[in-house]
Write an enzyme that holds these catalytic residues in place. Sequence first.
Site, mmCIF file in Angstrom:
data_model
loop_
_atom_site.group_PDB
_atom_site.id
_atom_site.type_symbol
_atom_site.label_atom_id
_atom_site.label_comp_id
_atom_site.label_asym_id
_atom_site.label_seq_id
_atom_site.Cartn_x
_atom_site.Cartn_y
_atom_site.Cartn_z
ATOM 1 N N GLY A 153 0.836 -1.207 0.000
ATOM 2 C CA GLY A 153 0.000 0.000 0.000
ATOM 3 C C GLY A 153 0.867 1.252 0.000
ATOM 4 O O GLY A 153 0.646 2.172 0.783
ATOM 5 N N ALA A 154 1.855 1.277 -0.924
ATOM 6 C CA ALA A 154 2.872 2.342 -0.875
ATOM 7 C C ALA A 154 2.625 3.455 -1.880
ATOM 8 O O ALA A 154 3.461 4.334 -2.024
ATOM 9 C CB ALA A 154 4.253 1.724 -1.119
ATOM 10 N N ASN A 155 1.473 3.426 -2.561
ATOM 11 C CA ASN A 155 1.256 4.462 -3.569
ATOM 12 C C ASN A 155 0.675 5.752 -2.997
ATOM 13 O O ASN A 155 0.665 6.777 -3.669
ATOM 14 C CB ASN A 155 0.323 3.942 -4.682
ATOM 15 N N GLY A 179 -0.708 7.932 1.007
ATOM 16 C CA GLY A 179 -0.848 7.953 2.470
ATOM 17 C C GLY A 179 0.421 7.628 3.229
ATOM 18 O O GLY A 179 1.534 7.977 2.828
ATOM 19 N N GLY A 193 1.898 4.781 3.691
ATOM 20 C CA GLY A 193 2.790 3.853 2.989
ATOM 21 C C GLY A 193 3.708 4.576 2.023
ATOM 22 O O GLY A 193 4.906 4.267 1.935
ATOM 23 N N SER A 222 -3.681 -0.252 14.713
ATOM 24 C CA SER A 222 -4.381 0.991 15.059
ATOM 25 C C SER A 222 -4.931 0.887 16.477
ATOM 26 O O SER A 222 -5.343 -0.192 16.917
ATOM 27 C CB SER A 222 -5.544 1.205 14.093
ATOM 28 N N TYR A 257 -13.325 -2.946 11.107
ATOM 29 C CA TYR A 257 -11.982 -2.340 11.070
ATOM 30 C C TYR A 257 -11.254 -2.626 12.386
ATOM 31 O O TYR A 257 -10.108 -3.086 12.390
ATOM 32 C CB TYR A 257 -12.108 -0.828 10.835
HETATM 33 N N1 NAP Z 1 -4.982 7.259 8.640
HETATM 34 C C1 NAP Z 1 -5.061 6.947 9.931
HETATM 35 O O1 NAP Z 1 -5.435 7.801 10.786
HETATM 36 C C2 NAP Z 1 -4.672 5.577 10.416
HETATM 37 C C3 NAP Z 1 -4.735 5.335 11.798
HETATM 38 C C4 NAP Z 1 -4.375 4.068 12.272
HETATM 39 C C5 NAP Z 1 -3.953 3.105 11.381
HETATM 40 N N2 NAP Z 1 -3.908 3.369 10.043
HETATM 41 C C6 NAP Z 1 -3.440 2.288 9.161
HETATM 42 O O2 NAP Z 1 -2.379 2.776 8.359
HETATM 43 C C7 NAP Z 1 -2.301 2.010 7.154
HETATM 44 C C8 NAP Z 1 -2.198 2.954 5.969
HETATM 45 O O3 NAP Z 1 -3.417 3.680 5.868
HETATM 46 P P1 NAP Z 1 -3.538 5.160 5.300
HETATM 47 O O4 NAP Z 1 -4.224 5.967 6.318
HETATM 48 O O5 NAP Z 1 -2.247 5.616 4.745
HETATM 49 O O6 NAP Z 1 -4.620 4.906 4.139
HETATM 50 P P2 NAP Z 1 -4.578 5.142 2.565
HETATM 51 O O7 NAP Z 1 -4.015 6.481 2.261
HETATM 52 O O8 NAP Z 1 -5.935 4.809 2.078
HETATM 53 O O9 NAP Z 1 -3.529 4.037 2.081
HETATM 54 C C9 NAP Z 1 -3.851 2.682 2.135
HETATM 55 C C10 NAP Z 1 -3.018 1.938 1.125
HETATM 56 O O10 NAP Z 1 -3.412 0.568 1.126
HETATM 57 C C11 NAP Z 1 -3.719 0.185 -0.202
HETATM 58 N N3 NAP Z 1 -4.720 -0.873 -0.302
HETATM 59 C C12 NAP Z 1 -5.949 -0.942 0.238
HETATM 60 N N4 NAP Z 1 -6.585 -2.038 -0.174
HETATM 61 C C13 NAP Z 1 -5.734 -2.683 -1.016
HETATM 62 C C14 NAP Z 1 -5.820 -3.873 -1.788
HETATM 63 N N5 NAP Z 1 -6.918 -4.636 -1.801
HETATM 64 N N6 NAP Z 1 -4.759 -4.223 -2.538
HETATM 65 C C15 NAP Z 1 -3.636 -3.472 -2.560
HETATM 66 N N7 NAP Z 1 -3.504 -2.339 -1.859
HETATM 67 C C16 NAP Z 1 -4.548 -1.949 -1.100
HETATM 68 C C17 NAP Z 1 -4.240 1.455 -0.847
HETATM 69 O O11 NAP Z 1 -4.251 1.334 -2.252
HETATM 70 P P3 NAP Z 1 -5.248 2.250 -3.144
HETATM 71 O O12 NAP Z 1 -4.605 3.609 -3.210
HETATM 72 O O13 NAP Z 1 -5.277 1.539 -4.440
HETATM 73 O O14 NAP Z 1 -6.561 2.289 -2.437
HETATM 74 C C18 NAP Z 1 -3.238 2.445 -0.304
HETATM 75 O O15 NAP Z 1 -2.051 2.365 -1.019
HETATM 76 C C19 NAP Z 1 -3.543 1.128 7.134
HETATM 77 O O16 NAP Z 1 -3.213 -0.178 7.568
HETATM 78 C C20 NAP Z 1 -4.466 1.803 8.144
HETATM 79 O O17 NAP Z 1 -5.383 0.899 8.701
HETATM 80 C C21 NAP Z 1 -4.256 4.585 9.537
#
Ligand code: NAP
Length: 289
Positions: free
Chosen positions: A10-12, A14, A16, A139, A164
Amino acid sequence: MHGMTCIVTGANTGIGYETALGLAHLGARVILVCRTPEKGKDACIRIAKASGNPEIHVVSADLSSQKEVRKAAQTILSRWSRIDVLLNNAGTWLSKQTLTEDGIEMQFAVNHLTPFLLTHLLMPGLKAAPEGRVLVVGSDSHFQTKMHFGNLNLDRKYHGLRAYAQSKLANCLFIYELDRKLKAAGITNVTANCIQPGLVKTDIGIKHTASIHALAWKIRRSGGVSPAEGAETSIYLASSEEVIGKSGLYWDKCAPKKSSKRSYKEDDARRLWEESEALCGIRDDEKIL
Ligand SMILES: NC(=O)c1ccc[n+]([C@@H]2O[C@H](COP(=O)([O-])OP(=O)(O)OC[C@H]3O[C@@H](n4cnc5c(N)ncnc54)[C@H](OP(=O)(O)O)[C@@H]3O)[C@@H](O)[C@H]2O)c1
């Protein structure tokens, strides 16, 4: 981190993306595992340009599909036999109950089963590193729930937040059990840790959510930190020498802290492990112990 290979799912975008960028700046070879080839390629170009590091690569996979996870792992191991860091970062949040092609609730599949399966498949590469690190981005939302054994798909009691939170509790249970299994198997050069990135301003809550949930997330995330700040603990756990040998811990702001009481239930961890093995079709020769 010159000479080290890091896998970031998920590195594209956020957290990641920022984590991959940070590791690229540190000189690591970074493999971006992304769902959409174009988005992965775009992130790869941007990271290579910003860091001046040419060793950035993309592997495309829809991580909700076990078939694609297996294919991605095969591709990775055929090109890079030593893996220093496996950072399971990809995560998703859905308002509506959705099943994967494998018949599993989407958040449980992507947020928990994929890290579980990928860790098994890439274990030979991690063991080949002098000091392999398995990381999962969890989380604090895991504090809000328990495991719904017998109904992990949450049929008839689905709520996006519950699903979640359950998947994030599974992250802790998995990492703690993995740590115990690695120690029991005498694998001393692989560690396992879980990371809480904090509240981070990303699009996670607006991609697959009902408009009311998307609005709630937009309001909530306004109090969060930037994705670059949200990536700090992931970069620290992936790169710092201070964490060598530290394993089976939950990290927040680059320091260990206690996770929920339920996350330390060893019976739940064992049961989740067994059910995850069955749901992922882990073969005997793939088992960690
Ligand atoms: N944001 C917060 O406040 C927060 C808080 C606690 C934990 N987290 C955790 O942090 C991690 C990163 O989340 P983020 O907030 O950076 O969210 P994000 O910006 O939505 O990034 C999530 C990444 O995961 C990828 N992904 C999701 N489903 C996928 C699939 N089926 N196959 C391949 N890639 C997939 C997304 O790809 P696409 O771009 O193609 O969707 C995106 O690259 C997650 O595990 C999240 O639960 C986030």
